[in-house]
Each structure stands twice: as C-alpha cells, then as structure tokens.
Design an enzyme around this catalytic site. Structure first.
Site, PDB file in Angstrom:
ATOM      1  N   ARG A  26       0.762  -1.107  -0.091  1.00 28.16           N
ATOM      2  CA  ARG A  26       0.288  -0.105   0.022  1.00 28.16           C
ATOM      3  C   ARG A  26       0.813   1.109  -0.030  1.00 28.16           C
ATOM      4  NH1 ARG A  26      -5.995  -0.559   0.781  1.00 28.16           N
ATOM      5  NH2 ARG A  26      -5.954  -2.548   0.032  1.00 28.16           N
ATOM      6  N   ARG A  39      -6.067  12.211  -6.382  1.00 29.35           N
ATOM      7  CA  ARG A  39      -7.333  11.448  -5.997  1.00 29.35           C
ATOM      8  C   ARG A  39      -8.363  12.599  -5.735  1.00 29.35           C
ATOM      9  NH1 ARG A  39     -11.068   8.943  -4.135  1.00 29.35           N
ATOM     10  NH2 ARG A  39     -11.180   7.095  -2.863  1.00 29.35           N
ATOM     11  N   TYR A 154     -15.209 -11.367  -0.971  1.00 26.73           N
ATOM     12  CA  TYR A 154     -16.019  -9.990  -1.486  1.00 26.73           C
ATOM     13  C   TYR A 154     -17.088 -10.445  -2.472  1.00 26.73           C
ATOM     14  CZ  TYR A 154     -12.182  -7.316   0.560  1.00 26.73           C
ATOM     15  OH  TYR A 154     -11.176  -6.916   1.415  1.00 26.73           O
TER      16      TYR A 154
HETATM   17  O1  1CP Z   1       0.532   0.525  -3.178  1.00 29.98           O
HETATM   18  C1  1CP Z   1      -0.216  -0.416  -3.479  1.00 29.98           C
HETATM   19  O2  1CP Z   1       0.013  -1.432  -2.562  1.00 29.98           O
HETATM   20  C2  1CP Z   1      -1.026  -0.776  -4.657  1.00 29.98           C
HETATM   21  C3  1CP Z   1      -2.120  -0.621  -4.329  1.00 29.98           C
HETATM   22  C4  1CP Z   1      -3.293  -1.556  -3.800  1.00 29.98           C
HETATM   23  C5  1CP Z   1      -3.227  -2.722  -3.679  1.00 29.98           C
HETATM   24  C6  1CP Z   1      -1.965  -3.731  -3.637  1.00 29.98           C
HETATM   25  C7  1CP Z   1      -4.601  -1.246  -3.706  1.00 29.98           C
HETATM   26  C8  1CP Z   1      -4.975   0.441  -3.911  1.00 29.98           C
HETATM   27  N1  1CP Z   1      -5.401  -2.233  -3.277  1.00 29.98           N
HETATM   28  C9  1CP Z   1      -4.416  -3.243  -3.272  1.00 29.98           C
HETATM   29  C10 1CP Z   1      -4.962  -4.712  -2.915  1.00 29.98           C
HETATM   30  C11 1CP Z   1      -6.104  -4.871  -2.084  1.00 29.98           C
HETATM   31  N2  1CP Z   1      -7.393  -4.207  -2.437  1.00 29.98           N
HETATM   32  C12 1CP Z   1      -6.212  -5.957  -1.092  1.00 29.98           C
HETATM   33  C13 1CP Z   1      -5.084  -7.044  -0.732  1.00 29.98           C
HETATM   34  C14 1CP Z   1      -4.063  -6.322   0.098  1.00 29.98           C
HETATM   35  C15 1CP Z   1      -4.525  -6.004   1.691  1.00 29.98           C
HETATM   36  O3  1CP Z   1      -4.749  -6.983   2.241  1.00 29.98           O
HETATM   37  O4  1CP Z   1      -4.287  -4.697   1.854  1.00 29.98           O
HETATM   38  C16 1CP Z   1      -7.657  -6.029  -0.513  1.00 29.98           C
HETATM   39  C17 1CP Z   1      -8.044  -6.870   0.500  1.00 29.98           C
HETATM   40  C18 1CP Z   1      -8.330  -5.044  -1.275  1.00 29.98           C
HETATM   41  C19 1CP Z   1      -9.891  -4.613  -1.027  1.00 29.98           C
HETATM   42  C20 1CP Z   1     -10.026  -3.200  -0.643  1.00 29.98           C
HETATM   43  N3  1CP Z   1      -9.833  -2.237  -1.694  1.00 29.98           N
HETATM   44  C21 1CP Z   1      -9.915  -2.565   0.501  1.00 29.98           C
HETATM   45  C22 1CP Z   1      -9.866  -3.222   1.833  1.00 29.98           C
HETATM   46  C23 1CP Z   1     -11.437  -3.442   2.234  1.00 29.98           C
HETATM   47  C24 1CP Z   1     -11.421  -4.616   3.585  1.00 29.98           C
HETATM   48  O5  1CP Z   1     -12.087  -5.271   3.119  1.00 29.98           O
HETATM   49  O6  1CP Z   1     -10.974  -3.773   4.661  1.00 29.98           O
HETATM   50  C25 1CP Z   1      -9.956  -1.263   0.246  1.00 29.98           C
HETATM   51  C26 1CP Z   1     -10.095   0.048   1.367  1.00 29.98           C
HETATM   52  C27 1CP Z   1      -9.818  -0.672  -1.244  1.00 29.98           C
HETATM   53  C28 1CP Z   1      -9.745   0.431  -1.901  1.00 29.98           C
HETATM   54  C29 1CP Z   1      -8.272   0.918  -2.218  1.00 29.98           C
HETATM   55  N4  1CP Z   1      -7.526   0.310  -3.059  1.00 29.98           N
HETATM   56  C30 1CP Z   1      -6.196   0.870  -2.857  1.00 29.98           C
HETATM   57  C31 1CP Z   1      -6.410   1.857  -2.282  1.00 29.98           C
HETATM   58  C32 1CP Z   1      -5.215   2.957  -2.068  1.00 29.98           C
HETATM   59  C33 1CP Z   1      -7.753   2.018  -1.465  1.00 29.98           C
HETATM   60  C34 1CP Z   1      -8.472   3.090  -0.801  1.00 29.98           C
HETATM   61  C35 1CP Z   1      -9.075   4.150  -1.619  1.00 29.98           C
HETATM   62  C36 1CP Z   1      -8.018   5.316  -1.653  1.00 29.98           C
HETATM   63  O7  1CP Z   1      -7.480   5.470  -0.605  1.00 29.98           O
HETATM   64  O8  1CP Z   1      -8.103   5.942  -2.479  1.00 29.98           O
END
Ligand code: 1CP
Length: 342
Positions: A26, A39, A154
């Site tokens: 992340r 964003r 999901y």
């Molecule tokens: O920098 C990086 O790592 C690349 C970006 C990245 C990655 C690898 C994002 C951007 N998402 C992911 C993978 C991801 N998405 C996972 C696997 C990794 C982990 O466990 O953290 C999971 C479970 C998700 C699902 C998801 N998408 C969540 C989690 C929700 C939950 O169930 O708790 C969330 C909040 C998102 C949205 C998201 N994806 C990425 C970001 C930066 C965000 C947040 C939105 C934002 O800040 O604009």
C-alpha cells in the site's frame, strides 16, 4: 529494458545480495500528499484505477518520494470480480461495496471467467506498459492479484467484514457451488496474471488477505489447491504468495512453486524458518503500527528484524501501511534498510 536496481529480483531468485530490498504494501496511496492531490481532483477511486496514465503516475510516486526498491502497480484486487460480471463501488471512508453478490450455483454459472473475463481488463495492461516506460528501468514493477479465497469473500459478502461469515457459511452449505466459483476465479486470475506478465511486470504477488479466518482444514480444501494452480500456471517471473494469518499453513505453502512467502507480523522469523525448509525467501513483516513509533524504535526494530531473518529476506510490513502513517516515519523505515549492509 535492463533494470538499474534489480535487488528485489536477485533476492527473490535466491542470489547473494548486499542488503535486503525494501518496499511497502500500500505504498501507493493515501500516505503520500501527491496521491491525495490527484485523488481529490477525480470523481473517485475507480477513475484512478481505470485511467492508465493516472494509475501509472501514482504507481511511480512512492519510488520518487520514498526511494523504495520496487513499484507496485496501482490497482485493486476487486477488478477481477468486476471482470467476471460483479461491479464494485468504493464508498468513501467505508470501503468496497458490491450492489450484486453471489448467493447460489445458478449465479456462479452465469459469471464470465478465464480469458473472457481477463480480456475486460485492458486498462490494467495499458497502465503496466506506461509504468514500464516511465520507470525506465529504475526499479522492478510488481503486479498482483487477490488469491481465489479472498476474492470469493468479497463476491459472496459484498463488502469488507470482520468475520466474513456469509462467505464461510457458503462453504458449509453450498460446497459444490463454492468450488465452482473458486475455480472460475482461479481461471480468470491465471489469464489476468499471464497478461500482466506479457505487459511487462517483473514479479507477481498474490494476496490472500483473509486466509486467517479459515480453519487449517478448510484452508487446505478451499484455498491451497487454487493458489497452487496459479503458481503452477504463471511462469517467467518470480512469485510472492502472501497469506495473511495463515501461519498454520506454512508447511503447505512451502510446497508451492513460488519463490517468496509473505509473512504478517504475527509470524516469528524463527517459527517460519522451522516450517519452511525449501529455499524460499521471506517478505515482511513489521507491524504497520510500528510506523507510529519514535524514529529510534523504528530503526532498532527494523535492524533486529533483518538480523532475525538473515539473508533471503525482502523487508516490508506485515500488511498494508495505514493511511494516517507519518511520512517521515515511512522514510525512516526505508532508509534504515538502505543504509544497512550484510
Ligand atoms: O500500493 C499498493 O499496494 C498498490 C495499491 C493497492 C493494492 C495492492 C490497492 C489500492 N489495493 C490493493 C490490494 C487490495 N485491495 C487488497 C489486498 C491487500 C490487502 O490486504 O491490503 C484488498 C483486500 C483490497 C480490497 C480493498 N480495496 C480494500 C480493503 C477493504 C477491506 O475489506 O478491509 C480497500 C479499502 C480498497 C480500496 C483501495 N485500494 C487501494 C487503495 C489505495 C484503496 C483505498 C482508496 C483510496 O485511498 O483512494
């Protein structure tokens, strides 16, 4: 193009290196003011994910700002359910949400899968090509997917959850439909990752973020066989498998055809080394909350983590960095590793 910094790839391949590589799960996200600025100017998260030039820009931001040894493509694991026919939305301050979810075998049968699904994700492959051009070989580019079990969570649950009890209920009440869905997700993921490799990624990471909510016995039945299919199918680049909370499955993970195992912060280096006897490299595994600590403590903890793992180690957190982490502390984490030598 030849990489100028190939420390991550050399480490993943088991070569002798001068210091461990470092990057953060992340790292492309809200910790960076540059990310928040882009964003804010957009309609939402999905616009960023689906606009290749912007996705590439935020992918590279942490390389410029933090000096990490790898970029990870800005995208999300949820593009796979969408490619199969379940659209997701990202609700501000709440997280992902699916208006339609899977409740029975007929709905599983109606989903697209395999190449037909993966072909819907052209914007991802395009973003990879732009990243590779703009990175110009500075560091390797990591591409990723969710593991089938985590994607399944999901698609059944329709959102994040503390327990994922709807998804687990489905395993107990409709095991055949569960296997059919896991297989469709697996087929789609294999085609997707293969196309990502073709587009230029240098390493693949598979995230099983919700591994730890299954029992060890269920994990053997509903998770490992599908991860194994992905590991067997994806060739040509090193692979990292990160199963959060799955310390109980380390012996099975050791049998997979992958080079790196990601560890969360609940798994001690010594424990992992006892369970994993092949020549796998470990990635991890500092507590993300360590980055709220004073700089001295961050430095000391990172150095003792490097000592505990020894060589064959990629430094990372044990899960994604939290959005409210002070940027200076992230830099202390990264610089401590960069100033170290074995
Ligand atoms: O920098 C990086 O790592 C690349 C970006 C990245 C990655 C690898 C994002 C951007 N998402 C992911 C993978 C991801 N998405 C996972 C696997 C990794 C982990 O466990 O953290 C999971 C479970 C998700 C699902 C998801 N998408 C969540 C989690 C929700 C939950 O169930 O708790 C969330 C909040 C998102 C949205 C998201 N994806 C990425 C970001 C930066 C965000 C947040 C939105 C934002 O800040 O604009």
């Amino acid at each position: 193009m030849k990489l100028k910094n190939d420390l991550l790839l050399r480490t993943a391949k088991g070569e002798k290196v001068e210091r461990p590589p470092v990057w953060l799960m992340r790292q492309a996200g809200r910790i960076l003011p540059q990310y928040r600025a882009i964003r804010q100017s957009l309609s939402g998260f999905k616009e960023l994910v689906q606009t290749p030039a912007l996705a590439a820009e935020v992918t590279i931001q942490p390389v410029d700002e933090l000096g990490v040894d790898a970029a990870i493509l800005f995208s999300d694991i949820l593009v796979i359910p969408e490619s199969m026919g379940l659209n997701y939305e990202l609700i501000e301050k709440k997280g992902p949400w699916f208006p339609k979810t899977i409740t029975n075998a007929n709905e599983v049968a109606a989903l697209s899968s395999g190449a037909a699904a993966a072909d819907n994700l052209e914007y991802v492959y395009e973003a990879i090509k732009i990243c590779k051009t703009e990175l110009a070989g500075r560091v390797p580019l990591i591409g990723f997917s969710g593991a089938p079990w985590t994607i399944f969570c999901y698609m059944i649950e329709g959102s994040g959850s503390k327990t994922f009890s709807k998804a687990k209920r489905f395993l107990y009440t409709q095991p055949e439909a569960a296997h059919a869905l896991l297989q469709k997700i697996t087929d789609s993921t294999i085609h997707y990752l293969q196309q990502k490799v073709n587009a230029g990624i240098d390493l693949v990471q598979v995230f099983d973020s919700w591994a730890g909510i299954l029992s060890p016995a269920q994990y053997q039945v509903f998770a490992i066989p599908y991860i194994r299919q992905i590991c067997d199918a994806i060739q040509g680049v090193p692979m990292t498998v990160f199963c959060k909370g799955a310390w109980f499955a380390l012996e099975a993970l050791d049998q997979l055809d992958c080079q790196v195992l990601g560890l969360d912060w609940n798994t001690q280096a010594n424990f992992a080394k006892q369970k994993v006897t092949s020549n796998k490299v470990f990635q991890g595994n500092a507590d993300p909350c360590l980055l709220y600590a004073p700089a001295k403590e961050i430095e000391q903890t990172v150095l003792s983590m490097i000592e505990d793992f020894g060589t064959g180690h990629i430094v990372n957190l044990g899960h994604g960095v939290y959005p409210d982490t002070p940027l200076d502390n992230v830099k202390t984490f990264v610089n401590t590793v960069k100033n170290f030598s074995y």
